[in-house]
Design a protein around this motif. Structure first.
Motif, short mmCIF file in Angstrom:
data_model
loop_
_atom_site.label_atom_id
_atom_site.label_comp_id
_atom_site.label_asym_id
_atom_site.label_seq_id
_atom_site.Cartn_x
_atom_site.Cartn_y
_atom_site.Cartn_z
N HIS A 132 46.79 45.82 46.30
CA HIS A 132 47.74 45.74 45.19
C HIS A 132 48.58 44.48 45.43
O HIS A 132 49.75 44.57 45.84
CB HIS A 132 48.67 46.96 45.16
N PRO A 133 48.00 43.31 45.20
CA PRO A 133 48.61 42.08 45.71
C PRO A 133 50.05 41.80 45.26
O PRO A 133 50.76 41.06 45.95
CB PRO A 133 47.66 41.00 45.20
N ARG A 134 50.51 42.38 44.14
CA ARG A 134 51.89 42.08 43.72
C ARG A 134 52.85 43.25 44.00
O ARG A 134 54.00 43.23 43.54
CB ARG A 134 51.93 41.68 42.24
N GLY A 141 43.92 40.08 39.49
CA GLY A 141 44.23 40.24 38.08
C GLY A 141 43.71 39.07 37.27
O GLY A 141 43.09 39.25 36.21
N CYS A 146 48.11 43.85 32.97
CA CYS A 146 46.89 43.77 33.79
C CYS A 146 46.47 45.17 34.25
O CYS A 146 47.31 45.98 34.65
CB CYS A 146 47.14 42.87 34.99
N GLY A 191 44.10 45.42 36.66
CA GLY A 191 43.34 45.14 37.89
C GLY A 191 43.59 46.15 38.99
O GLY A 191 42.75 46.38 39.85
N CYS A 192 44.79 46.73 39.00
CA CYS A 192 45.08 47.80 39.96
C CYS A 192 46.17 48.68 39.36
O CYS A 192 46.65 48.43 38.26
CB CYS A 192 45.48 47.25 41.33
N ALA A 223 49.59 36.55 37.12
CA ALA A 223 48.70 37.54 37.76
C ALA A 223 48.33 37.09 39.17
O ALA A 223 48.41 35.92 39.51
CB ALA A 223 47.44 37.72 36.93
N CYS A 224 47.91 38.06 39.99
CA CYS A 224 47.42 37.74 41.33
C CYS A 224 45.95 37.33 41.22
O CYS A 224 45.37 37.32 40.14
CB CYS A 224 47.56 38.96 42.23
S1 SF4 Z 1 48.92 43.38 41.29
FE1 SF4 Z 1 47.40 41.92 40.51
S2 SF4 Z 1 45.61 43.19 40.00
FE2 SF4 Z 1 47.35 44.58 40.24
S3 SF4 Z 1 48.10 44.83 38.13
FE3 SF4 Z 1 49.31 43.18 39.11
S4 SF4 Z 1 48.26 41.28 38.52
FE4 SF4 Z 1 46.83 42.98 38.14
#
Ligand code: SF4
Lengths: 115, 395
Positions: free
Chosen positions: B140-142, B27, B3, B5-6, B23-24
């Motif tokens: 950065h949700p994860r 993502g 991902c 996404g971040c 994924a969050c």
């Molecule tokens: S924390 Fe979420 S947005 Fe960031 S890379 Fe992981 S899945 Fe993707």
């Protein structure tokens, strides 16, 4: 005022920055519930946020992650209308209750039209 | 799938029966919406072929006297390298969003002024994590579940329940701070950092005594700690020397590292690639052969020194203050992006690209500098590398 990132708003950005949900979150200003009285505001009011001759209208909402005695807005073109390079994420601004609705995205983008 | 996404660049994403797994929210939203809102080729506001858009852009760059190239934090190192080559060839100003984000912190790390480590080490060893001016829950949700707080590490088998301590320092309560064992609300980051340094030196601080004493007591008990610095710290901390001093003092009593919380998937890659080539991480003028604050994207655009701006994978109309973005219309604006943005709306030339990493392969550097290789199942031919190669042919 603090400018923050919000996952729910960023999620809507993936639908495009003209997405209604994205614009609604981007044009909202958040206060702690207990602070609203001090600002003489109620949820749903429209306020004008201004500084150094720049202004933007936003909708008042409440959130318990807003700073005490201050307000929180999300990173977007709305925040960019009143932020400056030196104090990008945290700054002082004037807030006053006004009639009407939050500034429309097209109203902001008109300012970018080539003369 | 990985991902983008971040800057966590999560490598464990799976797609099963059309569902995005692991994924969050951010993502999965990015991956589910890949096909929506795609950029279309345009020249002067009119629909165009990709060929014509590339040709027009190439001619504009070729005839420019003072071009600026900006963005590049969402693309691969391969594309970044090409952009640096192009900037060199046309003597352009080159900058990315790290100037307004984690640049100063990354620079300190690359120059060896503050110790840093990888998030994998943090996962295996850290018993103390301090998020300072960062709210990973949203940005950065994860981050916490993959690296810092929730995972079982090789040396932290009891995870967050017993083995790990989470502290958050911020100007407000946040969803991340609601999960922390210790939260400190600060009005002034310099003052609080000073208080920690003073206490670590065995003296009594004049402000924040209770909070700093509690935190320092816990720090002294830790074996491996990390400060994750976000945008709040970047804009709150006025004196960067304090961070150098704090890291030095922390390492007198424990083992402590600093990791910046960059948001864009490959900002770190841009900084390191430019650093290898020039010894500088951003705001570089290839005409003058040096980096300077006056060569930052915002300074150049505001001063009107530029006649052509090339934006690659960024949306400055949305993200930069109006004082700066309003000047974008004064010169020719070329945008390369996989999707329509507020910047493509005002651009003279729009070149649609593909999503780096998701639709085209290459390498990126995670937030902590670890290199991640992307090998998507399907490679889109129209990607940033192809576009930059074509633009280079013209110049
Ligand atoms: S924390 Fe979420 S947005 Fe960031 S890379 Fe992981 S899945 Fe993707």
């Amino acid at each position: 005022m603090v400018v923050v990132r919000n996952a729910f708003q960023m999620e809507r950005a993936d639908h495009g920055k003209r997405d209604e949900g994205y614009i609604e979150l981007s044009s909202s200003i958040f206060f702690r519930k207990e602070d609203l009285k001090d600002f003489d505001l109620s949820e749903g009011d429209t306020v004008e946020i201004s500084r150094d001759g720049k202004a933007i209208r936003m909708k008042v909402k409440t959130d318990d992650t807003a700073p005490e005695g201050g307000a929180m807005i999300f990173n977007s073109i709305y925040a960019s209308q009143v932020s400056t390079m030196d104090d990008f994420k945290r700054f002082n601004a004037k807030i006053k209750k006004v009639e009407g609705n939050p500034t429309k995205l097209d109203e902001i983008l008109r300012k970018f039209e080539k003369k | 799938m990985i991902c983008t996404g971040c800057a966590c660049l999560c490598e464990d994403i799976e797609i099963k029966d059309g569902r995005v797994l692991n994924a969050c929210l951010r993502g999965s939203s990015l991956i589910r919406n890949l096909n929506g809102n795609r950029a279309k080729a345009r020249v002067d506001g009119n629909d165009s072929t990709v060929e014509k858009a590339i040709k027009t852009a190439s001619e504009l760059i070729q005839s420019a006297e003072s071009p600026v190239i900006y963005g590049l934090d969402t693309t691969t190192i391969e594309a970044q390298s090409l952009a640096i080559k192009m900037a060199e060839k046309v003597e352009a100003y080159l900058d990315d969003s790290s100037t307004y984000c984690m640049g100063p912190f990354v620079e300190m790390i690359l120059k060896g002024e503050v110790p840093s480590t990888t998030l994998d080490e943090v996962r295996e060893k850290a018993d103390m994590t301090i998020y300072w001016g960062a709210d990973p829950f949203h940005s950065h949700p994860r981050h916490m579940s993959r690296f810092t707080y929730y995972p079982r590490g090789k040396f932290r088998q009891k995870g967050w329940e017993e083995d790990r301590y989470l502290a958050v320092i911020d100007v407000r309560d946040s969803h991340t701070s609601s999960l922390a064992r210790k939260k400190v609300i600060v009005r002034d980051d310099d003052d609080f950092m000073n208080a920690l340094i003073t206490l670590l030196r065995g003296e009594t601080p004049s402000a924040y005594l209770k909070d700093s004493a509690e935190l320092v007591n816990r720090i002294k008990k830790s074996e491996f700690g990390v400060i994750i610095g976000g945008l709040g710290l970047r804009y709150g901390l006025k004196n960067l020397n304090l961070l150098r001093d704090l890291m030095k003092e922390l390492n007198q009593v424990s083992e402590f590292y600093f990791i910046p919380m960059g948001c864009h998937p490959n900002m770190r890659g841009f900084n390191e690639t430019l650093y290898e080539r020039t010894g500088e991480i951003n705001r570089y003028s290839f005409r003058d052969g040096r980096s300077d604050p006056e060569y930052s994207f915002s300074s150049i655009v505001k001063s009107g020194k530029n006649d052509v701006v090339v934006v690659i994978g960024s949306d400055p109309v949305s993200s930069l203050p109006y004082d700066i973005s309003s000047s974008l219309g004064r010169s020719k604006l070329i945008v390369v992006d996989p999707r329509e943005t507020l910047t493509t709306e005002i651009a003279d030339v729009v070149i649609p690209s593909s999503y780096s990493g998701l639709e085209t392969g290459g390498t990126m550097k995670r937030i902590d500098g670890v290199e991640i290789e992307f090998k998507p199942e399907k490679e889109e031919e129209l990607n940033d590398v192809y576009i930059l190669e074509r633009l280079m042919e013209g110049v």
